[in-house]
Design a protein around this motif. Structure first.
Motif, PDB file in Angstrom:
ATOM      1  N   LEU A   1       0.831  -1.212   0.000  1.00 28.45           N
ATOM      2  CA  LEU A   1       0.000   0.000   0.000  1.00 28.45           C
ATOM      3  C   LEU A   1       0.860   1.255   0.000  1.00 28.45           C
ATOM      4  O   LEU A   1       0.598   2.208  -0.754  1.00 28.45           O
ATOM      5  N   ALA A   2       1.908   1.289   0.829  1.00 33.30           N
ATOM      6  CA  ALA A   2       2.781   2.460   0.891  1.00 33.30           C
ATOM      7  C   ALA A   2       3.494   2.687  -0.434  1.00 33.30           C
ATOM      8  O   ALA A   2       3.660   3.835  -0.877  1.00 33.30           O
ATOM      9  N   ARG A   3       3.916   1.608  -1.080  1.00 30.64           N
ATOM     10  CA  ARG A   3       4.587   1.765  -2.374  1.00 30.64           C
ATOM     11  C   ARG A   3       3.636   2.283  -3.443  1.00 30.64           C
ATOM     12  O   ARG A   3       4.036   3.052  -4.322  1.00 30.64           O
ATOM     13  N   GLN A   4       2.379   1.876  -3.372  1.00 32.73           N
ATOM     14  CA  GLN A   4       1.397   2.396  -4.317  1.00 32.73           C
ATOM     15  C   GLN A   4       1.109   3.868  -4.080  1.00 32.73           C
ATOM     16  O   GLN A   4       0.907   4.640  -5.026  1.00 32.73           O
ATOM     17  N   LEU A   5       1.101   4.277  -2.820  1.00 32.58           N
ATOM     18  CA  LEU A   5       0.781   5.667  -2.487  1.00 32.58           C
ATOM     19  C   LEU A   5       1.965   6.611  -2.679  1.00 32.58           C
ATOM     20  O   LEU A   5       1.799   7.737  -3.171  1.00 32.58           O
ATOM     21  N   PHE A   6       3.162   6.148  -2.292  1.00 36.60           N
ATOM     22  CA  PHE A   6       4.319   7.050  -2.269  1.00 36.60           C
ATOM     23  C   PHE A   6       5.407   6.686  -3.271  1.00 36.60           C
ATOM     24  O   PHE A   6       6.401   7.407  -3.382  1.00 36.60           O
ATOM     25  N   GLY A   7       5.244   5.556  -3.944  1.00 37.11           N
ATOM     26  CA  GLY A   7       6.283   5.125  -4.855  1.00 37.11           C
ATOM     27  C   GLY A   7       7.415   4.424  -4.128  1.00 37.11           C
ATOM     28  O   GLY A   7       7.418   4.322  -2.900  1.00 37.11           O
ATOM     29  N   PRO A   8       8.424   3.957  -4.857  1.00 33.04           N
ATOM     30  CA  PRO A   8       9.507   3.182  -4.244  1.00 33.04           C
ATOM     31  C   PRO A   8      10.621   4.018  -3.623  1.00 33.04           C
ATOM     32  O   PRO A   8      11.525   3.478  -3.004  1.00 33.04           O
ATOM     33  N   ALA A   9      10.587   5.352  -3.815  1.00 36.95           N
ATOM     34  CA  ALA A   9      11.724   6.190  -3.411  1.00 36.95           C
ATOM     35  C   ALA A   9      11.975   6.137  -1.909  1.00 36.95           C
ATOM     36  O   ALA A   9      13.128   6.136  -1.463  1.00 36.95           O
ATOM     37  N   LEU A  10      10.909   6.115  -1.101  1.00 33.91           N
ATOM     38  CA  LEU A  10      11.078   6.129   0.340  1.00 33.91           C
ATOM     39  C   LEU A  10      11.925   4.956   0.812  1.00 33.91           C
ATOM     40  O   LEU A  10      12.817   5.109   1.659  1.00 33.91           O
ATOM     41  N   GLU A  11      11.694   3.791   0.237  1.00 34.28           N
ATOM     42  CA  GLU A  11      12.428   2.595   0.624  1.00 34.28           C
ATOM     43  C   GLU A  11      13.778   2.514  -0.071  1.00 34.28           C
ATOM     44  O   GLU A  11      14.796   2.197   0.556  1.00 34.28           O
ATOM     45  N   GLU A  12      13.805   2.786  -1.365  1.00 37.11           N
ATOM     46  CA  GLU A  12      15.037   2.625  -2.126  1.00 37.11           C
ATOM     47  C   GLU A  12      16.067   3.708  -1.823  1.00 37.11           C
ATOM     48  O   GLU A  12      17.265   3.442  -1.786  1.00 37.11           O
ATOM     49  N   ASP A  13      15.604   4.948  -1.620  1.00 36.60           N
ATOM     50  CA  ASP A  13      16.544   6.056  -1.421  1.00 36.60           C
ATOM     51  C   ASP A  13      16.874   6.306   0.056  1.00 36.60           C
ATOM     52  O   ASP A  13      17.981   6.758   0.372  1.00 36.60           O
TER      53      ASP A  13
END
Length: 450
Positions: free
Chosen positions: A33-45
């Protein structure tokens, strides 16, 4: 539970097993859900993960009357899902930035080369549901407005099956590459004392929706500092040490001006296929002031120091890719000096000490990646009637059988059948609102990861 209800619970176990498809479970659904809402940048970056867990169930027992089922806690003292019928056990939101270290604090030392870079992280867990009532911390979330009126009126919370808001994890962490490597955390955190630990995340040791009585005997949250270091990584195994200074059991606002010490010694085989943990918490835990009684943390009211200790020796071994065994021995003791001013807040009587101990074990057969079966047995002795809800004196026993089926990346189902029986010291009966000494329950739990 009538014969018809027992048959229904058994059918749930059977039909769930028979309906399992042979397809393997795809990637985990945590964080989708978080990846759909915010994209992958939060986790990857930034290395920050945001995930959720919905833990719901339906349970019935063979002892409650129809009127008793309308209120909460009608399965008591069964640990886990405490209400009959449908229950929102907990809705969790996790926000984590894990450390890059050779020790996961409160979990395990890790094999491999020691990282030589500093690392910083944090963790936050918020939960809402029936389980939130027992996950709160004095001086923190115990009396948040969302928890009124049940925070001051447990009878009202039981009668209305009130949902509670809690934040049992909120801490900062750091890894320092000194010596063998040092991991630190400070804040409010779950202690990880005992074989079973909350919450029911996918990686937890919890094979069943219901918990052991040993689980109830252990603290739910701690507030303070904890240090972890890997002492050894060799062919003889991996050894880690943890040591912390905390306010006490479920306590940010210390009401006796004494700190407690917690710690663990953890051993892992080189292939991580076997582990043994010794965990403890010791310290004075009396309520020094009768106007500030923290009943969930301690039942003793006394102007004098009253020492409390809890110890857990637990381990796990994988025999092969399918069979595994986990076990725990737990021992606890609350000192009481027997003086007239030292009383048990539950019954108002002079308190001269109590002790409790128990043993439990679970065997698991992993038929496929998405399907496993487990059997658990437990014996727990509380002959002083101190540590478990209700104050009954005697020995509690339980047998639980169940399975886990991972339907897909986001949904897992865990049905179980559980039989409990009580051997009283005198006349106590903990089940069926004080009428019975045995109880049969059927439960089906759904875990939704997002």
């Amino acid at each position: 539970m009538s014969i018809e209800k027992c048959s229904l619970a058994g059918a749930l176990l059977a039909t769930t097993a028979l309906s399992c498809a042979h397809a393997e479970v795809p990637d985990k659904g945590e964080g989708t859900l978080a990846r759909q809402l915010f994209g992958p940048a939060l986790e990857e970056d930034y290395g920050i993960t945001v995930s959720g867990l919905l833990d719901i169930g339906y349970i019935r027992n063979n002892r409650s009357t129809s009127e008793e089922r309308k209120d909460g806690l009608s399965n008591s003292p069964l640990p886990g899902f405490s209400d009959e019928g449908a229950e929102l056990g907990s809705l969790h939101v996790f926000v984590d930035k894990p450390l890059a270290s050779n020790f996961i604090p409160r979990v395990t030392p890790l094999p491999g080369i020691k990282p030589e870079a500093f690392s910083f992280g944090f963790s936050m867990e918020a939960l809402y549901g029936r389980n939130g009532q027992f996950a709160r911390t004095y001086g923190w979330d115990m009396h948040w407005p969302a928890n009124s009126p049940g925070d001051d009126d447990p009878a009202s919370a039981k009668r209305h099956k009130q949902l509670f808001l809690a934040m049992p994890n909120l801490f900062a962490s750091a890894y320092l590459p000194y010596g063998t490597g040092l991991s630190l955390l400070a804040g409010i955190f779950g202690p990880a004392i005992g074989y079973e630990i909350p919450p029911n995340i996918r990686e937890s040791r919890n094979r069943f929706a219901s918990k052991t009585y040993a689980f109830l005997s252990e603290p739910g949250t701690l507030a303070g500092v904890l240090g972890s270091t890997r002492l050894l990584d060799s062919e003889a195994g991996i050894i880690g040490l943890e040591l912390g200074l905390v306010q006490g059991w479920n306590n940010l606002r210390d009401n006796n001006h004494d700190k407690s010490v917690t710690g663990a010694l953890r051993w892992r085989s080189p292939d991580m296929g076997t582990w043994v943990d010794y965990e403890f918490i010791v310290g004075n835990e009396q309520n020094s002031n009768a106007d500030d009684v923290q009943l969930f943390a301690s039942r003793v009211i006394s102007p004098h120091a009253q020492f409390k200790q809890q110890h857990s020796l637990n381990g796990w071994h994988a025999f092969d890719a399918q069979w595994s065994l986990g076990a725990e021995f737990v021992y606890g003791q609350q000192a009481g000096d027997g003086k007239p001013e030292t009383i048990n807040a539950l019954n108002g009587k002079t308190f001269d000490g109590a002790q409790w101990w128990g043993i439990n074990s679970v065997v698991t057969y992993q038929q496929r990646k998405d399907l496993s079966y487990s059997l658990r047995g437990e014996y727990f002795r509380d002959r002083d009637g101190y540590i478990l809800p209700g104050g009954q004196r005697g020995d509690l026993n339980a047998l639980t059988v169940g399975l886990r089926y991972d339907v897909n990346a986001n949904l897992s189902i865990r049905p179980e059948l559980r039989y409990d029986w009580f051997d009283p010291l005198e006349h106590d009966a903990p089940f069926g609102n004080g009428r019975d000494r045995t109880q049969l329950t059927g439960l089906i739990e759904a875990l939704v990861y997002f």
